[in-house]
Design a protein around this motif. Structure first.
Motif, PDB file in Angstrom:
ATOM      1  N   GLY A 118      62.035 -78.017 -53.929  1.00  0.00           N
ATOM      2  CA  GLY A 118      61.377 -76.716 -53.953  1.00  0.00           C
ATOM      3  C   GLY A 118      59.876 -76.785 -54.117  1.00  0.00           C
ATOM      4  O   GLY A 118      59.286 -77.838 -54.377  1.00  0.00           O
ATOM      5  N   GLU A 119      59.265 -75.634 -53.950  1.00  0.00           N
ATOM      6  CA  GLU A 119      57.821 -75.465 -54.149  1.00  0.00           C
ATOM      7  C   GLU A 119      57.630 -74.706 -55.448  1.00  0.00           C
ATOM      8  O   GLU A 119      58.129 -73.582 -55.588  1.00  0.00           O
ATOM      9  CB  GLU A 119      57.229 -74.687 -52.970  1.00  0.00           C
ATOM     10  CG  GLU A 119      55.727 -74.531 -53.020  1.00  0.00           C
ATOM     11  CD  GLU A 119      55.213 -73.771 -51.801  1.00  0.00           C
ATOM     12  OE1 GLU A 119      54.708 -74.419 -50.873  1.00  0.00           O
ATOM     13  OE2 GLU A 119      55.323 -72.534 -51.787  1.00  0.00           O
ATOM     14  N   ASN A 146      63.646 -66.853 -46.512  1.00  0.00           N
ATOM     15  CA  ASN A 146      62.536 -67.804 -46.433  1.00  0.00           C
ATOM     16  C   ASN A 146      62.663 -68.764 -45.248  1.00  0.00           C
ATOM     17  O   ASN A 146      61.818 -69.644 -45.090  1.00  0.00           O
ATOM     18  CB  ASN A 146      62.450 -68.607 -47.729  1.00  0.00           C
ATOM     19  CG  ASN A 146      62.107 -67.737 -48.929  1.00  0.00           C
ATOM     20  OD1 ASN A 146      61.490 -66.686 -48.777  1.00  0.00           O
ATOM     21  ND2 ASN A 146      62.508 -68.160 -50.111  1.00  0.00           N
ATOM     22  N   LYS A 185      62.453 -75.258 -50.460  1.00  0.00           N
ATOM     23  CA  LYS A 185      61.750 -75.225 -49.173  1.00  0.00           C
ATOM     24  C   LYS A 185      62.241 -76.312 -48.217  1.00  0.00           C
ATOM     25  O   LYS A 185      62.123 -76.190 -46.994  1.00  0.00           O
ATOM     26  CB  LYS A 185      60.237 -75.390 -49.389  1.00  0.00           C
ATOM     27  CG  LYS A 185      59.590 -74.207 -50.079  1.00  0.00           C
ATOM     28  CD  LYS A 185      59.630 -72.967 -49.197  1.00  0.00           C
ATOM     29  CE  LYS A 185      58.920 -71.779 -49.833  1.00  0.00           C
ATOM     30  NZ  LYS A 185      59.623 -71.248 -51.017  1.00  0.00           N
ATOM     31  N   SER A 186      62.771 -77.414 -48.734  1.00  0.00           N
ATOM     32  CA  SER A 186      63.287 -78.490 -47.883  1.00  0.00           C
ATOM     33  C   SER A 186      64.722 -78.189 -47.468  1.00  0.00           C
ATOM     34  O   SER A 186      65.434 -77.455 -48.160  1.00  0.00           O
ATOM     35  CB  SER A 186      63.239 -79.821 -48.636  1.00  0.00           C
ATOM     36  OG  SER A 186      61.922 -80.173 -48.977  1.00  0.00           O
ATOM     37  N   VAL A 191      64.742 -71.179 -44.753  1.00  0.00           N
ATOM     38  CA  VAL A 191      64.974 -72.559 -45.178  1.00  0.00           C
ATOM     39  C   VAL A 191      66.287 -73.042 -44.564  1.00  0.00           C
ATOM     40  O   VAL A 191      67.323 -72.369 -44.683  1.00  0.00           O
ATOM     41  CB  VAL A 191      65.047 -72.659 -46.714  1.00  0.00           C
ATOM     42  CG1 VAL A 191      65.448 -74.071 -47.149  1.00  0.00           C
ATOM     43  CG2 VAL A 191      63.719 -72.263 -47.340  1.00  0.00           C
ATOM     44  N   GLU A 222      53.987 -78.909 -53.207  1.00  0.00           N
ATOM     45  CA  GLU A 222      54.965 -79.002 -52.136  1.00  0.00           C
ATOM     46  C   GLU A 222      56.196 -79.763 -52.608  1.00  0.00           C
ATOM     47  O   GLU A 222      56.144 -80.514 -53.586  1.00  0.00           O
ATOM     48  CB  GLU A 222      54.338 -79.701 -50.927  1.00  0.00           C
ATOM     49  CG  GLU A 222      53.210 -78.901 -50.282  1.00  0.00           C
ATOM     50  CD  GLU A 222      52.662 -79.607 -49.058  1.00  0.00           C
ATOM     51  OE1 GLU A 222      53.082 -80.767 -48.824  1.00  0.00           O
ATOM     52  OE2 GLU A 222      51.821 -79.027 -48.366  1.00  0.00           O
ATOM     53  N   MET A 259      67.106 -68.109 -49.413  1.00  0.00           N
ATOM     54  CA  MET A 259      66.855 -69.187 -48.451  1.00  0.00           C
ATOM     55  C   MET A 259      66.897 -68.655 -47.023  1.00  0.00           C
ATOM     56  O   MET A 259      66.128 -69.097 -46.166  1.00  0.00           O
ATOM     57  CB  MET A 259      67.864 -70.316 -48.661  1.00  0.00           C
ATOM     58  CG  MET A 259      67.615 -71.120 -49.937  1.00  0.00           C
ATOM     59  SD  MET A 259      68.627 -72.628 -50.077  1.00  0.00           S
ATOM     60  CE  MET A 259      70.248 -71.928 -50.403  1.00  0.00           C
TER      61      MET A 259
END
Length: 331
Positions: A209-210, A286, A256-257, A288, A233, A283
């Motif tokens: 995550g961020e 976003n 985020k990944s 993701v 990041e 997610m």
């Protein structure tokens, strides 16, 4: 969201059975439980029997000053590999089953680093309540249930010692040390991959995550005068997890990944309504890349390596491993 309900019957699903019982009070007068709601189940703190004839092949070493179990592909470094961070449940780095699980990923071409995220303080084992037989006397039953209450309290105290403020700096030391020691594997994979189970699954998602908060990144998080704390990041290129414990909605919102999630239907250690569903929606919002696969009729902790008498649970365990491996291989 990809659902895959596997119709298995799990006599070992003690975690679910315990969750249906009334919440126990502390055995010490005046004390309250350290955690609200379910904390960790039997499968998070106790190993299943190790499959017969299997023994770990990796080594215990230190990376970034932290003890780690390292498993390497048989042909490394002559053949390229990718760096994989494996985070365990409460049984920790010296569990034979966890070491064998690391070996399985190594046999598929990953250089696996499994750190002692608990600083030589694995979770205390829980008492198996199936030990209370119908023939047991009233006094014997009381003794066993009191012991279980004490163990539950001990686990809560253990969790209080292993908070994100304590665990994340350890993981960052290991990651930075591994990136330096195994720079070839990091370069070959284009980053660091991660897989996690139970307790460790939460931290794989955090590392994917961020985060703007200093809890995740240490006390020296950089600040921008106009915008405040600068978001860091994700550390991981991609991650795969199975049945997390202690997970929050905020952990998933920050992801985020790309992540794969092996979930247990009606998992007492994870609220679908409060955590999984809103996290999945976040997610999606976003954009993701993610996949959530739901396994039904299996106990929390089923994906952790170990032997089961129920062949269907074995099949689910193998399937979860295959899905997690396939996810990190494809990213």
């Amino acid at each position: 969201m990809a659902n895959n309900d596997i119709a298995t019957r799990a006599p070992e699903s003690d975690a679910q059975e315990q969750a249906e019982a009334p919440a126990e009070q502390s055995v010490f007068p005046g004390d309250t439980r350290a955690q609200e709601g379910p904390s960790m189940g039997e499968h998070c703190t106790s190993d299943r029997p190790t499959p017969s004839g299997e023994a770990p092949t990796g080594d215990l070493t230190r990376i970034g000053g932290v003890e780690c179990y390292v498993a390497k592909p048989a042909d490394y470094p002559h053949a390229p590999s990718k760096l994989l961070l494996l985070l365990t449940g409460g049984t920790g780095v010296k569990s034979t089953n966890n070491q064998l699980q690391a070996d399985k990923y190594a046999s598929e071409g990953f250089l696996v680093v499994m750190p002692d995220q608990f600083d030589n303080d694995p979770a205390p084992n829980s008492v198996d309540m199936t030990e209370i037989s119908q023939e047991a006397s009233w006094l014997e039953s009381i003794k066993l249930r009191t012991a279980e209450g004490i163990k539950s309290f001990m686990i809560d105290m253990w969790l209080a010692r292993h908070t994100p403020e304590k665990v994340l700096p350890v993981l960052h030391k290991v990651i930075e040390g591994a990136k330096e020691e195994f720079a070839d594997a990091v370069a070959n994979g284009g980053g660091v991959y991660g897989v996690g189970y139970c307790f460790g699954a939460k931290y794989i998602l955090v590392l994917a995550g961020e985060h703007p908060d200093t809890i995740a990144w240490g006390p020296a998080a950089p600040k921008d005068e106009e915008q405040g704390t600068i978001n860091k990041e994700p550390v991981l290129k991609a991650g795969a997890v199975a049945h997390p414990t202690m997970l929050t909605k905020e952990d998933l919102v920050a992801v985020k990944s790309p992540v794969y999630f092996a979930a247990v239907e009606n998992d007492p250690m994870l609220s679908e309504e409060d955590v999984l569903t809103p996290g999945r929606r976040a997610m999606e919002t976003n954009k993701v890349e993610h996949e959530i696969q739901v396994f039904s009729g299996v106990p929390h902790g089923f994906a952790v390596y170990g032997d089961y008498e129920d062949s269907k649970i074995k099949q689910s365990q193998a399937q979860a491993f295959g899905q997690m491996l396939g996810w990190i291989q494809s990213h």
